[in-house]
Design an enzyme around this catalytic site. Structure first.
Site, PDB file in Angstrom:
ATOM      1  N   HIS A   1       6.805  -7.449  -2.420  1.00 55.60           N
ATOM      2  CA  HIS A   1       6.648  -6.788  -1.126  1.00 55.60           C
ATOM      3  C   HIS A   1       7.626  -7.386  -0.114  1.00 55.60           C
ATOM      4  O   HIS A   1       7.556  -7.077   1.080  1.00 55.60           O
ATOM      5  CB  HIS A   1       5.227  -6.976  -0.582  1.00 55.60           C
ATOM      6  CG  HIS A   1       4.165  -6.201  -1.290  1.00 55.60           C
ATOM      7  ND1 HIS A   1       4.326  -4.896  -1.696  1.00 55.60           N
ATOM      8  CD2 HIS A   1       2.885  -6.538  -1.643  1.00 55.60           C
ATOM      9  CE1 HIS A   1       3.205  -4.471  -2.279  1.00 55.60           C
ATOM     10  NE2 HIS A   1       2.327  -5.453  -2.262  1.00 55.60           N
TER      11      HIS A   1
ATOM     12  N   ARG B   1      -8.466   4.138  -3.564  1.00 55.26           N
ATOM     13  CA  ARG B   1      -9.368   4.631  -2.521  1.00 55.26           C
ATOM     14  C   ARG B   1      -9.382   6.159  -2.489  1.00 55.26           C
ATOM     15  O   ARG B   1     -10.339   6.790  -2.896  1.00 55.26           O
ATOM     16  CB  ARG B   1      -8.908   4.027  -1.181  1.00 55.26           C
ATOM     17  CG  ARG B   1      -9.909   4.068  -0.049  1.00 55.26           C
ATOM     18  CD  ARG B   1      -9.279   3.469   1.194  1.00 55.26           C
ATOM     19  NE  ARG B   1      -8.031   4.160   1.525  1.00 55.26           N
ATOM     20  CZ  ARG B   1      -7.929   5.229   2.320  1.00 55.26           C
ATOM     21  NH1 ARG B   1      -9.005   5.715   2.899  1.00 55.26           N
ATOM     22  NH2 ARG B   1      -6.759   5.804   2.557  1.00 55.26           N
TER      23      ARG B   1
ATOM     24  N   LYS C   1       0.793  -1.234   0.000  1.00 53.21           N
ATOM     25  CA  LYS C   1       0.000   0.000   0.000  1.00 53.21           C
ATOM     26  C   LYS C   1       0.825   1.284   0.000  1.00 53.21           C
ATOM     27  O   LYS C   1       0.339   2.348   0.401  1.00 53.21           O
ATOM     28  CB  LYS C   1      -1.004   0.036   1.182  1.00 53.21           C
ATOM     29  CG  LYS C   1      -1.818  -1.203   1.406  1.00 53.21           C
ATOM     30  CD  LYS C   1      -2.310  -1.862   0.165  1.00 53.21           C
ATOM     31  CE  LYS C   1      -3.408  -1.130  -0.562  1.00 53.21           C
ATOM     32  NZ  LYS C   1      -3.795  -1.886  -1.800  1.00 53.21           N
TER      33      LYS C   1
ATOM     34  N   SER D   1      -4.230   2.938   4.671  1.00 55.02           N
ATOM     35  CA  SER D   1      -4.496   2.302   3.383  1.00 55.02           C
ATOM     36  C   SER D   1      -4.519   0.775   3.527  1.00 55.02           C
ATOM     37  O   SER D   1      -5.373   0.091   2.958  1.00 55.02           O
ATOM     38  CB  SER D   1      -3.427   2.736   2.376  1.00 55.02           C
ATOM     39  OG  SER D   1      -3.686   2.182   1.117  1.00 55.02           O
TER      40      SER D   1
ATOM     41  N   TRP E   1       0.973   2.371  -8.701  1.00 50.74           N
ATOM     42  CA  TRP E   1       1.268   3.665  -9.328  1.00 50.74           C
ATOM     43  C   TRP E   1       2.620   3.608 -10.040  1.00 50.74           C
ATOM     44  O   TRP E   1       2.729   3.894 -11.240  1.00 50.74           O
ATOM     45  CB  TRP E   1       1.274   4.737  -8.235  1.00 50.74           C
ATOM     46  CG  TRP E   1       1.253   6.154  -8.689  1.00 50.74           C
ATOM     47  CD1 TRP E   1       1.213   6.600  -9.979  1.00 50.74           C
ATOM     48  CD2 TRP E   1       1.253   7.303  -7.848  1.00 50.74           C
ATOM     49  NE1 TRP E   1       1.194   7.974  -9.982  1.00 50.74           N
ATOM     50  CE2 TRP E   1       1.216   8.428  -8.693  1.00 50.74           C
ATOM     51  CE3 TRP E   1       1.276   7.503  -6.459  1.00 50.74           C
ATOM     52  CZ2 TRP E   1       1.212   9.733  -8.186  1.00 50.74           C
ATOM     53  CZ3 TRP E   1       1.267   8.790  -5.967  1.00 50.74           C
ATOM     54  CH2 TRP E   1       1.233   9.895  -6.825  1.00 50.74           C
TER      55      TRP E   1
HETATM   56  S1  PPS Z   1      -0.684  -2.973  -3.234  1.00 49.66           S
HETATM   57  O1  PPS Z   1      -1.932  -3.746  -2.998  1.00 49.66           O
HETATM   58  O2  PPS Z   1       0.266  -3.147  -2.131  1.00 49.66           O
HETATM   59  O3  PPS Z   1      -0.098  -3.221  -4.534  1.00 49.66           O
HETATM   60  O4  PPS Z   1      -1.175  -1.450  -3.176  1.00 49.66           O
HETATM   61  P1  PPS Z   1      -0.342  -0.191  -3.681  1.00 49.66           P
HETATM   62  O5  PPS Z   1      -0.554  -0.018  -5.126  1.00 49.66           O
HETATM   63  O6  PPS Z   1       1.036  -0.255  -3.158  1.00 49.66           O
HETATM   64  O7  PPS Z   1      -1.044   1.004  -2.889  1.00 49.66           O
HETATM   65  C1  PPS Z   1      -2.373   1.422  -3.109  1.00 49.66           C
HETATM   66  C2  PPS Z   1      -2.458   2.834  -2.594  1.00 49.66           C
HETATM   67  O8  PPS Z   1      -1.835   3.705  -3.558  1.00 49.66           O
HETATM   68  C3  PPS Z   1      -2.796   4.660  -4.008  1.00 49.66           C
HETATM   69  N1  PPS Z   1      -2.533   5.034  -5.395  1.00 49.66           N
HETATM   70  C4  PPS Z   1      -2.368   6.295  -5.807  1.00 49.66           C
HETATM   71  N2  PPS Z   1      -2.336   7.442  -5.107  1.00 49.66           N
HETATM   72  C5  PPS Z   1      -2.158   8.599  -5.834  1.00 49.66           C
HETATM   73  N3  PPS Z   1      -2.016   8.632  -7.172  1.00 49.66           N
HETATM   74  C6  PPS Z   1      -2.039   7.487  -7.901  1.00 49.66           C
HETATM   75  N4  PPS Z   1      -1.910   7.531  -9.213  1.00 49.66           N
HETATM   76  C7  PPS Z   1      -2.201   6.249  -7.210  1.00 49.66           C
HETATM   77  N5  PPS Z   1      -2.275   4.949  -7.600  1.00 49.66           N
HETATM   78  C8  PPS Z   1      -2.472   4.226  -6.475  1.00 49.66           C
HETATM   79  C9  PPS Z   1      -4.127   3.935  -3.815  1.00 49.66           C
HETATM   80  O9  PPS Z   1      -5.201   4.817  -3.883  1.00 49.66           O
HETATM   81  C10 PPS Z   1      -3.881   3.321  -2.442  1.00 49.66           C
HETATM   82  O10 PPS Z   1      -3.849   4.311  -1.408  1.00 49.66           O
HETATM   83  P2  PPS Z   1      -5.127   4.778  -0.557  1.00 49.66           P
HETATM   84  O11 PPS Z   1      -4.587   5.713   0.493  1.00 49.66           O
HETATM   85  O12 PPS Z   1      -5.723   3.563   0.058  1.00 49.66           O
HETATM   86  O13 PPS Z   1      -6.038   5.474  -1.500  1.00 49.66           O
END
Ligand code: PPS
Length: 301
Positions: free
Chosen positions: A115, A263, A53, A145, A58
């Protein structure tokens, strides 16, 4: 792989946490252990490493667009990001394991997600001097998150209520172990391993263009400015949330009525979750856990 029927994943049940190689784990990430440890990295592989998370999806999408955005239009419209960038330690039968997916990736370079904490990364990545992109996110937002992710994802243990989750997070009793050791482990590695690029989620939110530029310099890419602008736009939170290939829609272990995968994507959402007492307890504990590192995080921007 794009034709794979994910509906078989419906049968997955919430796993129990257990101690494995010194950290808390669930069987979905340990069952294929021998093959994970034996994984043969190639010198041009790029490992995307994060605590869960912290911004994995991204940065995975950014890298995918940088390398393959123009090459194969179908890739962008028909293959979900988690198939383009396999999750090395994942084993969710009957889906192919992360190792199988990575072994069969036709791309050059291969983008691979993990991870695993630094000490458990398969040694061939270091032997081959692979580039590693690590993304870290401040502990408070990372915890929030992760809490919502465990609520909505049947592949994770039941998080309980927020307070229960937070106590477990502080104790390091979460899948992939303690956040503290994870972020510090890669930070220490970076001091001696120059092929590791350490990024912060907060910097990416604040100035995605600048973070993309430094990522390009690390990777040795001279992607034109116009192309970089396009990538920054496509990887904006709102666009990734709408994009079926990046928003994890259609993955049946996730219940979007509880919480979406994409989210909020914000810095500072922890303020909507921590009580004053939880915040004080967390800060005190954090000071102790992080007293021996130079690593600094921002909890607001
Ligand atoms: S995982 O399941 O571990 O692969 O998740 P991961 O992708 O590491 O983390 C998901 C969180 O990253 C946020 N996220 C983003 N935030 C801002 N901009 C972009 N483009 C973006 N892409 C993914 C995603 O919303 C999750 O965070 P939270 O705080 O829950 O929204």
């Amino acid at each position: 792989m794009e034709g794979f029927d994910f509906s078989s994943l419906k049968l997955i049940s919430r796993p129990e946490l257990f101690e494995f190689e010194g950290i808390s784990m669930v069987h979905y990430f340990t069952e294929n252990w021998e093959n994970i440890q034996k994984f043969q990295a190639r010198p041009d592989d790029i490992l995307i490493a994060t605590y869960p998370k912290a911004g994995t999806t991204w940065v995975s999408y950014i890298l995918d667009l940088l390398y393959f955005g123009n090459e194969a239009p179908d890739r962008q419209t028909s293959i979900p990001i988690f198939m383009r960038v396999p999750f090395l330690e994942a084993t969710f039968p009957p889906m192919p394991s992360g190792v199988e997916l990575a072994d069969n990736l036709p791309t050059k370079p291969r983008l691979i997600k993990t991870h695993l904490p630094i000490q458990l990364v398969p040694k061939s990545f270091w032997e081959q001097n692979c580039k590693v992109v690590y993304v870290a996110r401040n502990a408070k937002d990372n915890a929030v998150s992760y809490f919502h992710f465990e609520r909505m994802n049947k592949g994770q243990p039941d998080p309980g209520d927020w307070n229960t989750f937070l106590q477990m997070f502080m104790e390091g009793k979460k899948v992939f172990g303690p956040w503290y050791d994870h972020v510090c482990g890669y930070w220490e590695k970076k001091q001696t391993y120059s092929n590791l690029h350490y990024m912060f989620f907060e910097d990416m939110v604040e100035d995605p263009g600048c973070e993309l530029d430094s990522l390009c310099s690390f990777l040795g890419l001279n992607t034109p400015i116009e192309e970089r602008k396009k990538i920054t736009k496509s990887t904006h939170f709102n666009n990734m949330k709408e994009n079926k290939m990046t928003n994890y829609s259609g993955v049946p272990v996730m219940d979007f009525t509880i919480s979406p995968f994409m989210r909020k994507g914000k810095v500072g959402d922890w303020k909507n979750h921590f009580t004053v007492a939880q915040n004080e307890q967390f800060d005190e504990h954090y000071k102790q856990k992080m007293k021996n590192t130079t690593l600094q995080f921002r909890i607001e921007i």
